[in-house]
Design a protein around this motif. Structure first.
Motif, PDB file in Angstrom:
ATOM      1  N   GLY A  83       0.871  -1.173   0.000  1.00 39.07           N
ATOM      2  CA  GLY A  83       0.000   0.000   0.000  1.00 39.07           C
ATOM      3  C   GLY A  83       0.902   1.215   0.000  1.00 39.07           C
ATOM      4  N   LEU A  84       0.727   2.121  -0.952  1.00 38.95           N
ATOM      5  CA  LEU A  84       1.666   3.219  -1.130  1.00 38.95           C
ATOM      6  C   LEU A  84       1.043   4.553  -0.718  1.00 38.95           C
ATOM      7  CD1 LEU A  84       4.330   4.395  -2.135  1.00 38.95           C
ATOM      8  CD2 LEU A  84       3.385   4.372  -4.456  1.00 38.95           C
ATOM      9  N   LEU A  85       1.762   5.274   0.157  1.00 38.74           N
ATOM     10  CA  LEU A  85       1.409   6.638   0.532  1.00 38.74           C
ATOM     11  C   LEU A  85       2.484   7.540  -0.046  1.00 38.74           C
ATOM     12  CD1 LEU A  85       0.495   6.091   4.302  1.00 38.74           C
ATOM     13  CD2 LEU A  85      -0.985   5.867   2.285  1.00 38.74           C
ATOM     14  N   PRO A  86       2.193   8.255  -1.139  1.00 36.94           N
ATOM     15  CA  PRO A  86       3.228   9.025  -1.826  1.00 36.94           C
ATOM     16  C   PRO A  86       3.574  10.313  -1.074  1.00 36.94           C
ATOM     17  CG  PRO A  86       1.138   9.227  -2.983  1.00 36.94           C
ATOM     18  CD  PRO A  86       0.911   8.273  -1.868  1.00 36.94           C
ATOM     19  N   VAL A 109      -7.370   4.592  -0.234  1.00 34.01           N
ATOM     20  CA  VAL A 109      -7.092   3.599  -1.270  1.00 34.01           C
ATOM     21  C   VAL A 109      -6.559   2.317  -0.643  1.00 34.01           C
ATOM     22  CG1 VAL A 109      -5.623   3.049  -3.251  1.00 34.01           C
ATOM     23  CG2 VAL A 109      -6.734   5.279  -3.105  1.00 34.01           C
ATOM     24  N   VAL A 110      -5.723   2.456   0.386  1.00 33.59           N
ATOM     25  CA  VAL A 110      -5.227   1.268   1.088  1.00 33.59           C
ATOM     26  C   VAL A 110      -6.392   0.480   1.679  1.00 33.59           C
ATOM     27  CG1 VAL A 110      -3.829   0.445   3.026  1.00 33.59           C
ATOM     28  CG2 VAL A 110      -2.982   2.297   1.563  1.00 33.59           C
ATOM     29  N   VAL A 118       2.137  -5.245 -11.048  1.00 32.56           N
ATOM     30  CA  VAL A 118       2.944  -4.422 -11.946  1.00 32.56           C
ATOM     31  C   VAL A 118       4.336  -5.028 -12.057  1.00 32.56           C
ATOM     32  CG1 VAL A 118       1.634  -2.345 -11.396  1.00 32.56           C
ATOM     33  CG2 VAL A 118       3.696  -2.870 -10.084  1.00 32.56           C
ATOM     34  N   ASP A 119       5.029  -4.611 -13.117  1.00 35.67           N
ATOM     35  CA  ASP A 119       6.358  -5.153 -13.397  1.00 35.67           C
ATOM     36  C   ASP A 119       7.421  -4.503 -12.516  1.00 35.67           C
ATOM     37  OD1 ASP A 119       4.970  -6.354 -15.462  1.00 35.67           O
ATOM     38  OD2 ASP A 119       5.749  -4.999 -17.006  1.00 35.67           O
ATOM     39  N   LEU A 120       8.490  -5.243 -12.306  1.00 40.10           N
ATOM     40  CA  LEU A 120       9.702  -4.698 -11.710  1.00 40.10           C
ATOM     41  C   LEU A 120      10.799  -4.731 -12.761  1.00 40.10           C
ATOM     42  CD1 LEU A 120       9.839  -6.311  -8.144  1.00 40.10           C
ATOM     43  CD2 LEU A 120       9.297  -3.942  -8.729  1.00 40.10           C
ATOM     44  N   ARG A 289       2.747  -6.803  -6.219  1.00 35.89           N
ATOM     45  CA  ARG A 289       1.306  -6.675  -5.962  1.00 35.89           C
ATOM     46  C   ARG A 289       1.084  -5.397  -5.156  1.00 35.89           C
ATOM     47  NH1 ARG A 289      -3.343 -10.243  -5.082  1.00 35.89           N
ATOM     48  NH2 ARG A 289      -4.523  -9.592  -3.240  1.00 35.89           N
ATOM     49  N   VAL A 290       0.251  -4.486  -5.665  1.00 38.16           N
ATOM     50  CA  VAL A 290       0.068  -3.179  -5.046  1.00 38.16           C
ATOM     51  C   VAL A 290      -1.417  -2.805  -5.079  1.00 38.16           C
ATOM     52  CG1 VAL A 290       0.575  -2.023  -7.240  1.00 38.16           C
ATOM     53  CG2 VAL A 290       0.829  -0.755  -5.090  1.00 38.16           C
ATOM     54  N   LEU A 291      -1.851  -2.074  -4.055  1.00 31.48           N
ATOM     55  CA  LEU A 291      -3.237  -1.622  -3.995  1.00 31.48           C
ATOM     56  C   LEU A 291      -3.394  -0.330  -4.781  1.00 31.48           C
ATOM     57  CD1 LEU A 291      -3.973  -2.308  -0.220  1.00 31.48           C
ATOM     58  CD2 LEU A 291      -4.759  -3.628  -2.197  1.00 31.48           C
ATOM     59  N   VAL A 292      -4.422  -0.267  -5.626  1.00 34.22           N
ATOM     60  CA  VAL A 292      -4.658   0.895  -6.493  1.00 34.22           C
ATOM     61  C   VAL A 292      -6.130   1.282  -6.424  1.00 34.22           C
ATOM     62  CG1 VAL A 292      -2.783   0.218  -8.054  1.00 34.22           C
ATOM     63  CG2 VAL A 292      -5.123  -0.545  -8.529  1.00 34.22           C
ATOM     64  N   PRO A 293      -6.474   2.506  -6.842  1.00 32.41           N
ATOM     65  CA  PRO A 293      -7.892   2.900  -6.890  1.00 32.41           C
ATOM     66  C   PRO A 293      -8.666   2.052  -7.900  1.00 32.41           C
ATOM     67  CG  PRO A 293      -6.446   4.824  -7.094  1.00 32.41           C
ATOM     68  CD  PRO A 293      -5.583   3.610  -7.242  1.00 32.41           C
TER      69      PRO A 293
END
Length: 299
Positions: A83-86, A109-110, A118-120, A289-293
């Motif tokens: 979960g990303l907090l920019p 969003v989290v 997504v790719d690395l 694996r990331v959480l997105v809107p």
């Protein structure tokens, strides 16, 4: 799912964000078993590793692109969701994923978002998310002092780019494609070579119009110094990525490439000078694996 909040307090707004994020995530019902504010970025990977070892399966990470890159390799191996907090300066991964930069909205969003893969990008033994490059971008990074970023935010990037251009020295490079999907090339008198995994970098510039972070391909470009008119054309279309369509600019899409330069040069990897040519690049499709809107462009 047990969750851990880890915030890079050295990022642009990290220190101010920590208490707000912790409060909001708990209000939204997250089982927040760990909340760590990290003042020394060198310790980020160790902190993330420790919360994962203690049972966290969702890591809510507060920071910029460099923060995520520094721990990205740890997450797929442990089956962790991000979960990303920019809270950084550029926040290009957040822009690629369609994440809000407002802290409370990012916390929501989290709580409510959907998972995406997504790719690395791979560079040597490390991974990255947005762009790795040699040439002008390295000089830009050197010009981006913490004071300049705190004062100007994302506007610090064009200021640093102008400073970098005025002192740049062209270089030569060779690109080898081990899969044989493109002929090997040798190029001289270059301004920059970039290898993009994501779509955005440098505070909102587009790597190439076709670049995406979920297609298992790298966008590779090489910009010769060219004529004054050609340099002006590149500058005019640099933010949009349309410069990659100019006749004198090399742009290819591939899964693997080896970059050699003369002389050997440092590389800017997601805003950090953490590698040096020669370098081998690759991609790990769908590794993170990331959480997105719900309306994110990521699949």
């Amino acid at each position: 799912m047990q969750a851990a909040l880890v915030v890079n307090a050295a990022s642009r707004s990290g220190h101010e964000a920590f208490e707000t994020a912790e409060k909001r995530l708990r209000e939204r019902g997250l089982d927040l078993t760990h909340a760590r504010e990290v003042t020394d970025p060198e310790h980020l990977a160790d902190v993330v590793r420790s919360v994962v070892d203690e049972g966290a399966r969702l890591v809510v990470l507060g920071g910029g692109d460099g923060t995520v890159s520094s721990v990205a390799a740890l997450l797929p191996e442990a089956g962790i969701t991000l979960g990303l907090l920019p809270t950084g300066t550029a926040n290009d991964l957040a822009r690629t994923l369609g994440l809000p930069t407002d802290l409370v909205a990012a916390c929501d969003v989290v709580a409510d978002g959907r998972p995406a893969r997504v790719d690395l990008g791979v560079v040597g033994d490390d991974v990255y998310l947005n762009l790795a490059s040699v040439g002008l971008a390295v000089e830009v990074t050197k010009s981006l002092s913490p004071r300049l970023k705190r004062r100007l935010g994302a506007a610090a990037y064009p200021v640093a780019a102008l400073r970098a251009y005025l002192r740049h020295r062209p270089f030569a490079a060779a690109l080898h494609f081990p899969d044989g999907d493109h002929p090997d090339v040798e190029l001289g008198d270059l301004l920059q070579v970039g290898v993009a995994n994501g779509r955005y970098y440098g505070g909102g510039a587009v790597a190439a119009p076709e670049a995406e972070i979920d297609e298992g391909l790298l966008d590779v470009y090489a910009i010769p110094r060219g004529t004054a008119g050609q340099r002006l054309g590149v500058a005019r279309h640099f933010v949009s990525g349309a410069f990659t369509r100019a006749d004198h600019v090399l742009h290819v899409r591939t899964r693997r490439v080896r970059l050699t330069t003369s002389p050997s040069l440092p590389a800017n990897v997601d805003g950090e000078l953490s590698a040096r040519t020669p370098l081998d690049f690759g991609v790990r499709p769908g590794a993170l694996r990331v959480l997105v809107p719900a309306d994110s462009p990521a699949p």
